[in-house]
Motif scaffolding. Structure first.
Motif, PDB file in Angstrom:
ATOM      1  N   ALA A  59       0.831  -1.202   0.000  1.00  0.00           N
ATOM      2  CA  ALA A  59       0.000   0.000   0.000  1.00  0.00           C
ATOM      3  C   ALA A  59       0.860   1.244   0.000  1.00  0.00           C
ATOM      4  CB  ALA A  59      -0.935  -0.037   1.184  1.00  0.00           C
ATOM      5  N   VAL A  60       1.958   1.229   0.775  1.00  0.00           N
ATOM      6  CA  VAL A  60       2.839   2.405   0.827  1.00  0.00           C
ATOM      7  C   VAL A  60       3.493   2.646  -0.534  1.00  0.00           C
ATOM      8  CG1 VAL A  60       4.951   3.289   1.867  1.00  0.00           C
ATOM      9  CG2 VAL A  60       3.235   2.189   3.303  1.00  0.00           C
ATOM     10  N   LEU A  61       3.973   1.597  -1.186  1.00  0.00           N
ATOM     11  CA  LEU A  61       4.609   1.752  -2.506  1.00  0.00           C
ATOM     12  C   LEU A  61       3.620   2.281  -3.543  1.00  0.00           C
ATOM     13  CD1 LEU A  61       6.807  -1.487  -2.654  1.00  0.00           C
ATOM     14  CD2 LEU A  61       7.569   0.880  -2.271  1.00  0.00           C
ATOM     15  N   LEU A  62       2.398   1.778  -3.529  1.00  0.00           N
ATOM     16  CA  LEU A  62       1.378   2.258  -4.485  1.00  0.00           C
ATOM     17  C   LEU A  62       1.063   3.725  -4.263  1.00  0.00           C
ATOM     18  CD1 LEU A  62      -0.598   1.598  -6.748  1.00  0.00           C
ATOM     19  CD2 LEU A  62      -2.242   0.852  -5.014  1.00  0.00           C
ATOM     20  N   PHE A  63       1.024   4.145  -2.976  1.00  0.00           N
ATOM     21  CA  PHE A  63       0.739   5.541  -2.659  1.00  0.00           C
ATOM     22  C   PHE A  63       1.866   6.443  -3.151  1.00  0.00           C
ATOM     23  CE2 PHE A  63      -1.232   8.964  -0.482  1.00  0.00           C
ATOM     24  CZ  PHE A  63      -0.244   9.707   0.133  1.00  0.00           C
ATOM     25  N   LEU A  64       3.113   6.011  -2.943  1.00  0.00           N
ATOM     26  CA  LEU A  64       4.250   6.805  -3.412  1.00  0.00           C
ATOM     27  C   LEU A  64       4.284   6.908  -4.955  1.00  0.00           C
ATOM     28  CD1 LEU A  64       7.040   5.503  -0.969  1.00  0.00           C
ATOM     29  CD2 LEU A  64       5.822   7.699  -0.878  1.00  0.00           C
ATOM     30  N   LEU A  65       3.939   5.817  -5.624  1.00  0.00           N
ATOM     31  CA  LEU A  65       3.900   5.827  -7.087  1.00  0.00           C
ATOM     32  C   LEU A  65       2.856   6.803  -7.613  1.00  0.00           C
ATOM     33  CD1 LEU A  65       4.946   4.638  -9.751  1.00  0.00           C
ATOM     34  CD2 LEU A  65       3.242   2.823  -9.501  1.00  0.00           C
ATOM     35  N   MET A  66       1.709   6.877  -6.982  1.00  0.00           N
ATOM     36  CA  MET A  66       0.661   7.803  -7.408  1.00  0.00           C
ATOM     37  C   MET A  66       1.092   9.240  -7.181  1.00  0.00           C
ATOM     38  SD  MET A  66      -2.779   5.840  -6.088  1.00  0.00           S
ATOM     39  CE  MET A  66      -3.789   7.212  -6.631  1.00  0.00           C
ATOM     40  N   ILE A  67       1.781   9.491  -6.046  1.00  0.00           N
ATOM     41  CA  ILE A  67       2.256  10.858  -5.791  1.00  0.00           C
ATOM     42  C   ILE A  67       3.294  11.263  -6.843  1.00  0.00           C
ATOM     43  CG2 ILE A  67       3.559  12.257  -4.148  1.00  0.00           C
ATOM     44  CD1 ILE A  67       2.222  10.731  -1.889  1.00  0.00           C
ATOM     45  N   GLY A  68       4.220  10.359  -7.163  1.00  0.00           N
ATOM     46  CA  GLY A  68       5.228  10.683  -8.182  1.00  0.00           C
ATOM     47  C   GLY A  68       4.619  10.967  -9.557  1.00  0.00           C
ATOM     48  N   LEU A  69       3.620  10.170  -9.961  1.00  0.00           N
ATOM     49  CA  LEU A  69       2.964  10.371 -11.252  1.00  0.00           C
ATOM     50  C   LEU A  69       2.233  11.694 -11.297  1.00  0.00           C
ATOM     51  CD1 LEU A  69       2.278   9.185 -14.005  1.00  0.00           C
ATOM     52  CD2 LEU A  69       0.311   8.044 -12.962  1.00  0.00           C
ATOM     53  N   THR A  70       1.598  12.061 -10.172  1.00  0.00           N
ATOM     54  CA  THR A  70       0.887  13.346 -10.134  1.00  0.00           C
ATOM     55  C   THR A  70       1.852  14.505 -10.272  1.00  0.00           C
ATOM     56  OG1 THR A  70      -0.807  12.335  -8.738  1.00  0.00           O
ATOM     57  CG2 THR A  70      -0.702  14.735  -8.774  1.00  0.00           C
ATOM     58  N   VAL A  71       2.989  14.413  -9.574  1.00  0.00           N
ATOM     59  CA  VAL A  71       3.991  15.489  -9.654  1.00  0.00           C
ATOM     60  C   VAL A  71       4.533  15.612 -11.094  1.00  0.00           C
ATOM     61  CG1 VAL A  71       6.257  16.203  -8.849  1.00  0.00           C
ATOM     62  CG2 VAL A  71       4.590  15.307  -7.229  1.00  0.00           C
ATOM     63  N   TYR A  72       4.760  14.493 -11.760  1.00  0.00           N
ATOM     64  CA  TYR A  72       5.292  14.532 -13.145  1.00  0.00           C
ATOM     65  C   TYR A  72       4.295  15.160 -14.110  1.00  0.00           C
ATOM     66  CZ  TYR A  72       6.774  12.941 -17.728  1.00  0.00           C
ATOM     67  OH  TYR A  72       7.138  12.898 -19.032  1.00  0.00           O
ATOM     68  N   LEU A  73       3.019  14.839 -13.966  1.00  0.00           N
ATOM     69  CA  LEU A  73       2.003  15.416 -14.852  1.00  0.00           C
ATOM     70  C   LEU A  73       1.889  16.913 -14.653  1.00  0.00           C
ATOM     71  CD1 LEU A  73      -0.773  12.661 -14.695  1.00  0.00           C
ATOM     72  CD2 LEU A  73       0.847  13.112 -16.555  1.00  0.00           C
ATOM     73  N   LEU A  74       1.932  17.370 -13.367  1.00  0.00           N
ATOM     74  CA  LEU A  74       1.860  18.810 -13.110  1.00  0.00           C
ATOM     75  C   LEU A  74       3.071  19.516 -13.703  1.00  0.00           C
ATOM     76  CD1 LEU A  74       0.542  18.784  -9.402  1.00  0.00           C
ATOM     77  CD2 LEU A  74      -0.718  19.378 -11.478  1.00  0.00           C
ATOM     78  N   TRP A  75       4.245  18.893 -13.596  1.00  0.00           N
ATOM     79  CA  TRP A  75       5.455  19.515 -14.157  1.00  0.00           C
ATOM     80  C   TRP A  75       5.398  19.571 -15.681  1.00  0.00           C
ATOM     81  CZ3 TRP A  75       9.222  17.351 -17.312  1.00  0.00           C
ATOM     82  CH2 TRP A  75      10.362  18.128 -17.500  1.00  0.00           C
ATOM     83  N   LYS A  76       4.887  18.532 -16.307  1.00  0.00           N
ATOM     84  CA  LYS A  76       4.755  18.494 -17.762  1.00  0.00           C
ATOM     85  C   LYS A  76       3.783  19.545 -18.257  1.00  0.00           C
ATOM     86  CE  LYS A  76       5.387  16.655 -21.846  1.00  0.00           C
ATOM     87  NZ  LYS A  76       6.665  16.779 -22.554  1.00  0.00           N
ATOM     88  N   ARG A  77       2.698  19.730 -17.555  1.00  0.00           N
ATOM     89  CA  ARG A  77       1.703  20.727 -17.961  1.00  0.00           C
ATOM     90  C   ARG A  77       2.273  22.123 -17.857  1.00  0.00           C
ATOM     91  NH1 ARG A  77      -4.381  21.468 -15.318  1.00  0.00           N
ATOM     92  NH2 ARG A  77      -5.020  23.178 -16.746  1.00  0.00           N
ATOM     93  N   ARG A  78       3.048  22.348 -16.788  1.00  0.00           N
ATOM     94  CA  ARG A  78       3.651  23.678 -16.625  1.00  0.00           C
ATOM     95  C   ARG A  78       4.666  23.964 -17.725  1.00  0.00           C
ATOM     96  NH1 ARG A  78       6.407  25.927 -10.995  1.00  0.00           N
ATOM     97  NH2 ARG A  78       6.758  28.074 -11.756  1.00  0.00           N
ATOM     98  N   GLN A  79       5.438  22.971 -18.111  1.00  0.00           N
ATOM     99  CA  GLN A  79       6.400  23.165 -19.196  1.00  0.00           C
ATOM    100  C   GLN A  79       5.697  23.463 -20.525  1.00  0.00           C
ATOM    101  OE1 GLN A  79       9.695  23.328 -19.022  1.00  0.00           O
ATOM    102  NE2 GLN A  79       9.709  22.986 -16.809  1.00  0.00           N
TER     103      GLN A  79
END
Length: 426
Positions: free
Chosen positions: A14-34
């Motif tokens: 559960a902890v690994l899945l939660f961390l993976l979702m947080i990382g994916l969200t951060v990457y999408l926000l960074w891509k949109r800003r670029q």
């Protein structure tokens, strides 16, 4: 002991899945800003376009490669200085001010000169090149062929190329041409079949006739055109008669010839018979050429000898008289060429008189024995200008003058005439 291990594994997952979702969200926000930052940079680099700028060409780097793609911005032709000008005048002014627009934009030219999507046929027309195969003007049925006489081999080579201006009733049928040398005791003929149907069927056949050098001048090439119906019945359309002369064959070597077809029904049979003549006048050589071809329907026995006396007359004076050799037969064929010297200024005052005579006539009882062998006139015809002739004879003379590069051939009806020797005596 197994239950704590299962609970520990589930928690770690559960902890690994939660961390993976947080990382994916951060990457999408960074891509949109670029992406937003890149779009802002592109918008800020575009310059402000003046309202009257006709064409703006920019180069953008393609995302699929380094090739440069040109981009054209449609011009705006409306401005405050031309607001009061009519629409047609405004387009004319823009044409004068910016002629390069119509060259660059092709069929997208503004206005009604070349509407969107239209084609310009003049861009796709090929120039007509002059050709020796060019068909002469007119609607008469013709044959196109070439002839060459090889003296060393004593062979006459005839290349039959095509026919032209066939009648409508013959265009859907097969077309044949039969070739034969006259006079000839051999009844066999050569035959060519057209490769296609229609108004101008193609033949493209070559035939070789064996003719000796001594007899070629006495021969005539006959080419008869036939239309074949569904029942395989042959219908004669017409024929071409080509007298063979070695000097004329040398001139015709390597050339494409066009000849009109003639029929026996072209001219009704006269009471005294008909005669076929070809005329040519060469102004540079001051030479009048008369070719006596053949006669038909003569009022004489078929075995009687016949000749033609040709006289050149200027005003009322006979300048020169020549005769053809004696020929026999129901339809005598002469093929004799006679030439006369005639100045161009004398064309309107000269004429040709052709008189058909029966030679060696000895069966007339009323003729004295001393004149038993005198020729008897069977008929005559006068060909000349308006001073001497009318109808076909006048047309033949005028056509001869207008067509100085060819022999003009026609049939003429013979008129009644008394014996020329009796006329001279009286």
């Amino acid at each position: 002991m197994a239950d704590p291990m299962i609970a520990l594994a589930t928690g770690l997952s559960a902890v690994l899945l939660f961390l993976l979702m947080i990382g994916l969200t951060v990457y999408l926000l960074w891509k949109r800003r670029q992406d937003m930052r890149r779009d802002n940079q592109l918008i800020s680099t575009n310059s402000v376009i003046p309202p009257c700028t006709p064409v703006l060409q920019t180069l953008q780097a393609s995302s699929y490669g380094s090739a440069e793609v040109p981009f054209f911005l449609p011009p705006s032709f409306k401005s405050s200085t031309h607001s009061a000008m009519p629409e047609g005048r405004e387009e004319e002014e823009q044409w004068k001010q910016h002629p390069h627009l119509h060259i660059q934009r092709g069929s997208l030219t503004i206005g009604s000169w070349f509407p969107l999507g239209s084609l310009r046929p003049d861009l796709y027309q090929l120039p007509e090149e002059p050709s020796e195969w060019a068909q002469p003007s007119g609607s008469t049925v013709r044959l196109c062929f070439a002839v060459q006489y090889q003296q060393e081999q004593e062979q006459l080579v005839v290349s039959l190329l095509q026919a032209a201006n066939l009648p409508a009733q013959c265009q859907s049928s097969a077309t044949l041409v039969k070739l034969q040398l006259l006079p000839s005791e051999d009844r066999h003929h050569r035959q060519a079949k057209a490769q296609s149907k229609g108004c101008q069927p193609q033949f493209n056949d070559t035939f070789v006739f064996q003719v000796s050098n001594n007899s070629v001048d006495q021969c005539t090439l006959r080419m008869s055109l036939y239309s074949v119906d569904r029942l395989k019945k042959h219908h004669l359309v017409g024929h071409v008669l080509l007298p063979l002369r070695q000097d004329e064959l040398q001139e015709a070597a390597g050339k494409v010839l066009w000849r009109d077809l003639e029929t026996d029904s072209d001219l009704p049979l006269s009471k005294h018979g008909n005669i076929q003549v070809s005329l040519n006048y060469n102004q540079s050589l001051q030479r009048l050429t008369v070719v006596v071809l053949r006669a038909r329907g003569l009022q004489c026995p078929s075995n009687a000898g016949v000749s033609v006396q040709v006289s050149l007359q200027i005003h009322t004076q006979v300048v020169k008289t020549k005769c053809t050799p004696e020929t026999r037969g129901s339809t005598p064929t002469f093929n004799e060429k006679l030439t006369f010297r005639l100045l161009p200024v004398q064309l309107d005052a000269a004429c040709i008189c052709l008189e058909v005579q029966q030679v060696g006539h000895e069966e007339l009882a009323e003729v004295p024995s001393t004149r038993a062998t005198a020729p008897v006139s069977l008929g005559l015809v006068v060909i000349g200008p308006f001073m001497y002739a009318r109808g076909r004879e006048l047309e033949h003379w005028n056509e001869m003058i207008s067509k100085s590069q060819e022999l003009v051939k026609q049939w003429h009806g013979l008129g009644a005439a008394n014996n020329i020797y009796n006329n001279n005596q009286t």
